[in-house]
Structure formats: C-alpha cells, structure tokens
Design a protein around this motif. Structure first.
Motif, PDB file in Angstrom:
ATOM      1  N   GLU A  78       0.845  -1.189   0.000  1.00 40.75           N
ATOM      2  CA  GLU A  78       0.000   0.000   0.000  1.00 40.75           C
ATOM      3  C   GLU A  78       0.881   1.240   0.000  1.00 40.75           C
ATOM      4  N   LEU A  79       0.262   2.389  -0.223  1.00 39.45           N
ATOM      5  CA  LEU A  79       1.027   3.628  -0.332  1.00 39.45           C
ATOM      6  C   LEU A  79       0.689   4.525   0.849  1.00 39.45           C
ATOM      7  N   PRO A  80       1.602   4.657   1.819  1.00 36.97           N
ATOM      8  CA  PRO A  80       1.332   5.519   2.961  1.00 36.97           C
ATOM      9  C   PRO A  80       1.680   6.973   2.630  1.00 36.97           C
ATOM     10  N   SER A  81       1.345   7.864   3.543  1.00 32.05           N
ATOM     11  CA  SER A  81       1.839   9.228   3.418  1.00 32.05           C
ATOM     12  C   SER A  81       3.321   9.235   3.780  1.00 32.05           C
ATOM     13  N   LYS A  82       4.025  10.254   3.366  1.00 30.47           N
ATOM     14  CA  LYS A  82       5.455  10.321   3.674  1.00 30.47           C
ATOM     15  C   LYS A  82       5.718  10.457   5.171  1.00 30.47           C
ATOM     16  N   PRO A  83       4.986  11.290   5.913  1.00 31.84           N
ATOM     17  CA  PRO A  83       5.212  11.319   7.358  1.00 31.84           C
ATOM     18  C   PRO A  83       4.987   9.966   8.026  1.00 31.84           C
ATOM     19  N   GLN A  84       3.992   9.221   7.585  1.00 34.88           N
ATOM     20  CA  GLN A  84       3.774   7.875   8.122  1.00 34.88           C
ATOM     21  C   GLN A  84       4.971   6.981   7.823  1.00 34.88           C
ATOM     22  N   ALA A  85       5.495   7.087   6.603  1.00 36.76           N
ATOM     23  CA  ALA A  85       6.627   6.253   6.215  1.00 36.76           C
ATOM     24  C   ALA A  85       7.874   6.603   7.013  1.00 36.76           C
ATOM     25  N   VAL A  86       8.099   7.895   7.244  1.00 40.72           N
ATOM     26  CA  VAL A  86       9.267   8.313   8.019  1.00 40.72           C
ATOM     27  C   VAL A  86       9.153   7.809   9.454  1.00 40.72           C
ATOM     28  N   ALA A  87       7.975   7.918  10.049  1.00 39.75           N
ATOM     29  CA  ALA A  87       7.783   7.428  11.415  1.00 39.75           C
ATOM     30  C   ALA A  87       8.044   5.929  11.491  1.00 39.75           C
ATOM     31  N   TRP A  88       7.579   5.196  10.498  1.00 36.02           N
ATOM     32  CA  TRP A  88       7.828   3.747  10.455  1.00 36.02           C
ATOM     33  C   TRP A  88       9.313   3.459  10.298  1.00 36.02           C
ATOM     34  N   ALA A  89       9.975   4.190   9.393  1.00 32.78           N
ATOM     35  CA  ALA A  89      11.383   3.931   9.094  1.00 32.78           C
ATOM     36  C   ALA A  89      12.261   4.143  10.316  1.00 32.78           C
ATOM     37  N   LEU A  90      11.911   5.107  11.165  1.00 32.46           N
ATOM     38  CA  LEU A  90      12.723   5.374  12.351  1.00 32.46           C
ATOM     39  C   LEU A  90      12.757   4.175  13.297  1.00 32.46           C
ATOM     40  N   GLY A  91      11.730   3.335  13.242  1.00 28.95           N
ATOM     41  CA  GLY A  91      11.713   2.154  14.089  1.00 28.95           C
ATOM     42  C   GLY A  91      12.054   0.870  13.379  1.00 28.95           C
ATOM     43  N   ALA A  92      12.073   0.895  12.030  1.00 26.83           N
ATOM     44  CA  ALA A  92      12.217  -0.358  11.299  1.00 26.83           C
ATOM     45  C   ALA A  92      13.505  -0.480  10.494  1.00 26.83           C
ATOM     46  N   LEU A  93      14.054   0.633  10.011  1.00 29.18           N
ATOM     47  CA  LEU A  93      15.254   0.554   9.187  1.00 29.18           C
ATOM     48  C   LEU A  93      16.495   0.515  10.077  1.00 29.18           C
ATOM     49  N   PRO A  94      17.632   0.089   9.524  1.00 31.65           N
ATOM     50  CA  PRO A  94      18.849  -0.042  10.339  1.00 31.65           C
ATOM     51  C   PRO A  94      19.223   1.238  11.072  1.00 31.65           C
ATOM     52  N   GLU A  95      19.786   1.059  12.243  1.00 26.52           N
ATOM     53  CA  GLU A  95      20.154   2.167  13.123  1.00 26.52           C
ATOM     54  C   GLU A  95      21.029   3.202  12.435  1.00 26.52           C
ATOM     55  N   GLU A  96      21.903   2.759  11.536  1.00 24.37           N
ATOM     56  CA  GLU A  96      22.853   3.688  10.916  1.00 24.37           C
ATOM     57  C   GLU A  96      22.165   4.797  10.129  1.00 24.37           C
ATOM     58  N   TRP A  97      20.929   4.563   9.663  1.00 26.23           N
ATOM     59  CA  TRP A  97      20.246   5.562   8.850  1.00 26.23           C
ATOM     60  C   TRP A  97      19.339   6.466   9.668  1.00 26.23           C
ATOM     61  N   ARG A  98      19.126   6.155  10.928  1.00 22.60           N
ATOM     62  CA  ARG A  98      18.144   6.913  11.695  1.00 22.60           C
ATOM     63  C   ARG A  98      18.515   8.376  11.912  1.00 22.60           C
ATOM     64  N   PRO A  99      19.792   8.714  12.172  1.00 19.12           N
ATOM     65  CA  PRO A  99      20.107  10.151  12.283  1.00 19.12           C
ATOM     66  C   PRO A  99      19.775  10.935  11.018  1.00 19.12           C
ATOM     67  N   LEU A 100      20.045  10.340   9.860  1.00 22.21           N
ATOM     68  CA  LEU A 100      19.718  11.015   8.595  1.00 22.21           C
ATOM     69  C   LEU A 100      18.207  11.175   8.460  1.00 22.21           C
ATOM     70  N   ILE A 101      17.463  10.141   8.785  1.00 24.64           N
ATOM     71  CA  ILE A 101      16.003  10.211   8.675  1.00 24.64           C
ATOM     72  C   ILE A 101      15.452  11.254   9.636  1.00 24.64           C
ATOM     73  N   GLU A 102      15.997  11.313  10.846  1.00 24.40           N
ATOM     74  CA  GLU A 102      15.574  12.348  11.801  1.00 24.40           C
ATOM     75  C   GLU A 102      15.861  13.737  11.274  1.00 24.40           C
ATOM     76  N   ARG A 103      17.060  13.936  10.702  1.00 21.94           N
ATOM     77  CA  ARG A 103      17.404  15.265  10.175  1.00 21.94           C
ATOM     78  C   ARG A 103      16.484  15.654   9.024  1.00 21.94           C
ATOM     79  N   SER A 104      16.047  14.680   8.249  1.00 20.93           N
ATOM     80  CA  SER A 104      15.187  15.003   7.109  1.00 20.93           C
ATOM     81  C   SER A 104      13.894  15.672   7.558  1.00 20.93           C
ATOM     82  N   ARG A 105      13.440  15.341   8.766  1.00 16.34           N
ATOM     83  CA  ARG A 105      12.230  15.980   9.286  1.00 16.34           C
ATOM     84  C   ARG A 105      12.427  17.491   9.466  1.00 16.34           C
TER      85      ARG A 105
END
Length: 257
Positions: free
Chosen positions: A202-229
């Motif tokens: 399914e196709l979520p909204s981008k904010p929903q996807a970012v919130a999911w990614a912060l808990g699901a994608l590897p730890e190394e990418w989380r600072p970048l994902i946080e900064r993107s906000r």
C-alpha cells in the motif's frame, strides 16, 4: 465541490476556486473530472511545505487549442496573490490512458512548482499517483475515480516502486537538483515510503513512512532520517550532506525486495 481532506485552509480553497472554473473554461465538455491527489488526498498536507496536487481527466487527449488555453490559465493562476500560486502540481490525462497506464502513453500536459506547463513524461511514479487518486483521491468534479481507473494491485505498486528505486540509484553522486536540504528531505522520505510500500503493498503518506522507518530501518540511517524531518522547510544548499543522502538512496535500491 466535495469537502477537501483536512487540513483545509482558506488559501487552499481559494486556489481551488480559481483552478476549477479555469480548467472547465479551457476544456469545456472535454473535461471529465478534476481530482486532488498527493498530501491533500493522503491527509498529511503541510501548509508550509506541501503543494496542491491535482489530476484533470479529459475525454480525449488534449488538443493544441486546449493546450494553449490551459497554458494561459496556468500563467494567470501563477500571478494570483495566493501562497499556493506557485505550488500547483497537476497533470491532464485522457480517460483511455488513465484507465491502465502503459509505457506508450506517458506524455501528457503537466506543470509544477519547478517546471512550466508543457508536455511531460509520466513514468512509474504514475502507477502510484493513479493508486492515490483511485483509493484516496478527493473529487472536485466528476465521477467516482474508481470508475475511471482500474484496480492497482499490490504487486503492481511494488513493481512501480522498484522501477522508481532503479531510477534514483542511477543518479550521479551529486545531482545538482538535490543540493537544497528540502530536496534531500524529499529523497529520504521517498526512500522510506518505497520500503514501506514494498512491505505492505500500500502507499502511505510520507510522514507515516518516516515514522515507520525510524523504528524499522537499520540504526545507521536513523540520524539522517531524523534530520530530514527538519529539512522539509529548509531551502539552504548543503552539498556536504548530499553524499550521505545518496548513500541512503543506493542502500534503499540495493536492499529492495
């Protein structure tokens, strides 16, 4: 006019109140319907950073005369004293091409905040856009979009996302158009949404996807994902952060399944 998905602010309504009659006048009986897509349809509209995304469905491909009338319309809309006058993004696609988007039917009139009204290519992302219009689109005029667009399966969504990821991965190491932080945020959000779509179909909204990614994608990418906000509203050119963004893009493409 059907009520627009929240948040619905006066400036958006004013822009739509100018857009709809203008499109009707330019296309006449050739207009089938006008629909909202993007963040206004998915429910994550940000008054500061979001565009007004729309789709106009025509009975037949836009003629030269209609194209000229639409070009004049969008020139006029761009002069309105409205904060969204330069934040319209839309396409004009005929009924037959819209029903099941194919590789031979990808050039249609379009315009956006960063490009003037013209004939433009519509790639794999329009499988995703068709899904948004069909499943979540807001009808300003016309029939239920489910009567105009065939169902899009989870498999088709995943295939389109993988094609998108291949396009992103083929970009040069430092694409000029990604120098601004806001565009880098767009790239990071797109990667997050791609991976969530691959998992859910399914196709979520981008904010929903970012919130999911912060808990699901590897730890190394989380600072970048946080900064993107924080970068969504930041137009500062920042070439120093671009290599990390592109590493994330390539990781997202390489690990897509």
């Amino acid at each position: 006019m059907r009520e627009v998905a929240p948040p619905f602010i006066p400036e958006v309504r004013a822009m739509l109140d100018a857009l709809l009659p203008g499109v009707q006048a330019a296309l006449g009986p050739g207009l089938v319907g006008l629909y909202l897509r993007g963040s206004l349809a998915l429910g994550d509209f940000d008054p500061v950073t979001s565009d007004i995304d729309f789709l106009a469905v025509t009975e037949r491909p836009v003629t030269g005369e209609q194209f000229a009338a639409l070009a004049k319309l969008h020139e006029r809309l761009a002069t309105l004293p409205n904060p969204y006058a330069h934040h319209l993004e839309g396409s004009y696609i005929d009924r037959a091409a819209l029903r099941r988007f194919g590789p031979d039917e990808r050039r249609h009139p379009s315009m956006g905040p960063d490009w003037s009204f013209d004939w433009g290519d519509h790639g794999a992302d329009w499988v995703l856009e068709r899904w948004i219009v069909r499943e979540r689109g807001v009808t300003l005029l016309g029939p239920d979009p489910k009567t105009l667009i065939e169902p899009i399966t989870p498999s088709e969504l995943r295939t389109a996302v993988r094609e998108q990821l291949r396009w992103w991965a083929a970009l040069p190491d430092r694409p000029n158009w990604l120098r601004r932080r806001s565009y880098q945020a767009f790239a990071v959000e797109t990667m997050c949404r791609a991976h969530l779509t691959l998992r859910t179909g399914e196709l979520p909204s981008k904010p929903q996807a970012v919130a999911w990614a912060l808990g699901a994608l590897p730890e190394e990418w989380r600072p970048l994902i946080e900064r993107s906000r924080l970068w969504r509203e930041d137009e500062t050119p920042d070439p120093d952060t671009l290599p990390e963004v592109m590493r994330f893009v390539r990781w997202a493409a390489e690990t897509a399944s």
